[in-house]
Design an enzyme around this catalytic site. Sequence first.
Site, PDB file in Angstrom:
ATOM      1  N   SER A  48     -11.505  -2.145  -8.933  1.00 57.99           N
ATOM      2  CA  SER A  48     -11.478  -0.685  -8.896  1.00 57.99           C
ATOM      3  C   SER A  48     -11.676  -0.119 -10.285  1.00 57.99           C
ATOM      4  O   SER A  48     -11.622  -0.829 -11.287  1.00 57.99           O
ATOM      5  CB  SER A  48     -10.141  -0.203  -8.347  1.00 57.99           C
ATOM      6  N   LYS A  49     -11.903   1.165 -10.321  1.00 59.58           N
ATOM      7  CA  LYS A  49     -12.084   1.863 -11.578  1.00 59.58           C
ATOM      8  C   LYS A  49     -10.867   1.678 -12.473  1.00 59.58           C
ATOM      9  O   LYS A  49     -10.975   1.508 -13.667  1.00 59.58           O
ATOM     10  CB  LYS A  49     -12.292   3.337 -11.260  1.00 59.58           C
TER      11      LYS A  49
END
Length: 510
Positions: A261-262
């Site tokens: 994920s970011k």
Amino acid sequence: MERPVRVRFAPSPTGPLHIGGVRTALYNYLFARQNGGTMILRIEDTDSTRLVPGAEDYINEALNWLGIGIDEGVRQGGAYGPYKQSERRDIYRVYVKQLLDAGRAYVAFDTPDELNARRAEVPNFQYDASTRLQMRNSLTMPADEVQRLIDEGTQYVVRFKIEPGRDVTVHDLIRGDVTVSSTILDDKVLYKSADDLPTYHLANIVDDHLMEVSHVIRGEEWLPSAPMHVLLYEAFGWSDTMPQWVHLPLLLKPDGKGKLSKRDGDRLGFPVFPLDWTDPNTGERSSGYREKGYLPQAVINFLALLGWNPGDDRELMSMDELIEAFSFEHCSKKGAKFDFEKGKWFNHEYISRMDDKELAEALVKYEGQNEVGEVLGQDLDYLTRAGAMVKTRANFIGELWPQVRFFFEAPTEYAEKDVRKRWKEDTPAILTDLITLLEGIEPFTAAATEPVVLGWIADHGYHLGNVMNAWRLTVVGECKGPHMFDIIELLGRDETIARLRRGISSIHNA
Ligand code: GLU
């Protein structure tokens, strides 16, 4: 039937392109090029609530930086345009009507409140064959009332009417046959009157069909939608030209636990986006590979091997080699762990192998004209030769500048621990003699100076390490760096001697 290969990368411009999306684009590109096919970039912007200004430009810039070429798209044009879904409303309307007329879809008036009420009432409520007859739609209401509501401008959606009890099989080139029962699928919304736009599902299928897409290569997160997509092809009567399905493995966190994920990027200090991005709504910044000093070829090579291998132990591969070797048989079904250390290694290898002139240009670009231009007072050729000496010593372009800086600026400080270790009582006298020696060597090249200086050290019985390192201190400022004789050849005799003199007068080992 052999069809020409036509693939599409179909991002939604809802933010910066995630590195997983870049990999999807890359695999599409490799496959297209390998087969002399066409690479389409289609902008899927039908969900107007999620659009982010600048995201489309970002996608173009990122693909361009990475060398992922597009044959047909908004910027490139092409015979199947427009390539932006929000400009294809008229087309979708026709196909929505076709499904309605054929009884494969129906109009539904249930408001969000009504749907929420049902969800609260019925556990695991799903709009499907088991519930649709209790809802407010064209299957349960008289036709004239439906028409009246539509004419009055009442908001409605069109839902896909999925018949239960059928096995639906997705033939996937990586996963083999994936079969699910249609009973578990819901009657997905295909169109919303509110913005007169189709949803992703309808637009995606209609466009793949009209654009004659031969292979749908996309992330695994779309696999759950694929059975419904297969049914849509069937409902339209397009099963014969349905594309081959290819669902790529997920990119996982470095520890393999869950999807990358970011936030992992922020937490672990590595980019998960190709380019820097500032969110126009929140001002939040995310860092990108380009600005971190990665070379596009290194990023491509690294990404290509996340979820695919060439079937042998090759690691360093150019775009052309990747195009040649790529195959779905060697794509893994399992998620691929994002190994950032490996990414750094690739960058190191690519910097080491870079053409010297290109490296110098990259250095100039990285540092910005100012710093390099002002400090240098030297030409690009000089920087090219300096960079060539250190290029195997960095993971990032940015790490090279501190290593070549001394070529442009004589040291004004000398590393204390090196002074303590190498600056002996007799050092000034020995280095003063060295100056005399260097004054007499012709030409002033590494090849000419090296044997003379080493011979002189041996003849006098000096300590090789101490003399060479003390000399290096005066020239570099610390006991690190490339081969001493290469350094002095580039600096030239005058500068080498000037630095020796300055060192002799200003270095003191207290
Ligand atoms: N617009 C979808 C996305 O953002 C495309 C998925 C697909 O390739 O079908 O990923």
